[in-house]
Design an enzyme around this catalytic site. Sequence first.
Site: not given
Lengths: 156, 258
Positions: B194, B198, B202
Amino acid sequence: MNINATLIGQAIQFAILIWFTYKFIWPPLLRAIDQRRKQIADGLAAAERGKRDLELSAKRADDLVVEAKQRAQEIITQAEKRAAQIEDEAKISAKAEGDRILAAAKAEVDQEVLRAKEALRNQVANLAVSGAEKILRREVDAKAHSDLLNAVAAEL
Amino acid sequence: MAGASPTEYIGHHLTNLTAAVGAGPFWVVHVDSLIVATILGVICFGVMWRAASKASPGVPGRFQAFVEMVYEFVDGQVRDVFQGDRSFIAPLSLTIFVWVLFMNAMDLIPVDFVPTLLGLFGVHYFKAVPTTDLNTTFALSITVFFLIIFFSFKAKGTGGFLHELFTAPFGSHWALWIPNFLLNIIEFLAKPVSLAMRLFGNMYAGELVFLLIALLPWWAQWLPGAGWAIFHILIITLQAFIFMVLTAVYLAMAHEHH
């Protein structure tokens, strides 16, 4: 977009950077900041202490002034009391001295009067005797009347 | 990149500069990610090192004050999530925050600038943002993962850690050992995945939007370009911050006893 050996390279770089930060960047910053914090804390504490000392000194000075005033008042009161006492004592002793002098003078005067009276009496007696002698020389034998004359002289 | 179709343009910009270091598809490195990450690392940490080595407890200079602000910020964040000994976790968080922040910030360099410049020297592929490379984000998160494992062992001892793997979170009944263990494994694996996905997602999406904007006619680019760049400053900082805080949280969890 595929996972490849870059991963290993980046991980090594990352590890090196962590080690570098842990070893060379973090400790000096920590030390400097902690020291500054301590300095500031010390400064603040010193200022606080100074303020408290000042307040304490002012209070003590006030106390001293009050005490000094009190002492001065006491001394003045005592001095006044003592002055009054001395005055009274002086009055009493002066009165006593005056009385004593007066009494002495009176006694002397009485004595003088007594002595004068005595002298006067002797003179009067002599005068009377010599007067009587002159009168009686012609009429009376001195020898015959010497007893009588002596008796008169003693009576005077 | 006039003359290329949009698909080619975008595909070109999303291709790394590669070099083979061995046989097989794994033994390839993305030279651009490594170089940019290294340059940024050397600059950022060199500069911070200069400030740190000159740091004195007296009145700080502007630059020292700035570095100290960053320090205080990171230290404060770590202190909020972790009450134990921060002597390793705090520098680690600082490293992550600063490095990720600057690698993300490469996104703000106009998308055509670096490839065009390097194109003049015959370098045809160059992705300037290391964090749009899954290798970089996974390198970070896997390192963090190993640190989590290391600190779990260190804080709880081998027995304590293994005991916790089998008995938390459901309970210590023997029938629950297997479910506990499976759940813990999933939890442990989810953390690096994660973290990495993440950040990568992004930054990759942000880069893609910049590329799309760059495909607009030149007179229409400034408004969405500026808008997205300004918004992207937030994302850059936020993602660096999230990565740092989550790392601190995970390491704090590794120290906690259940």
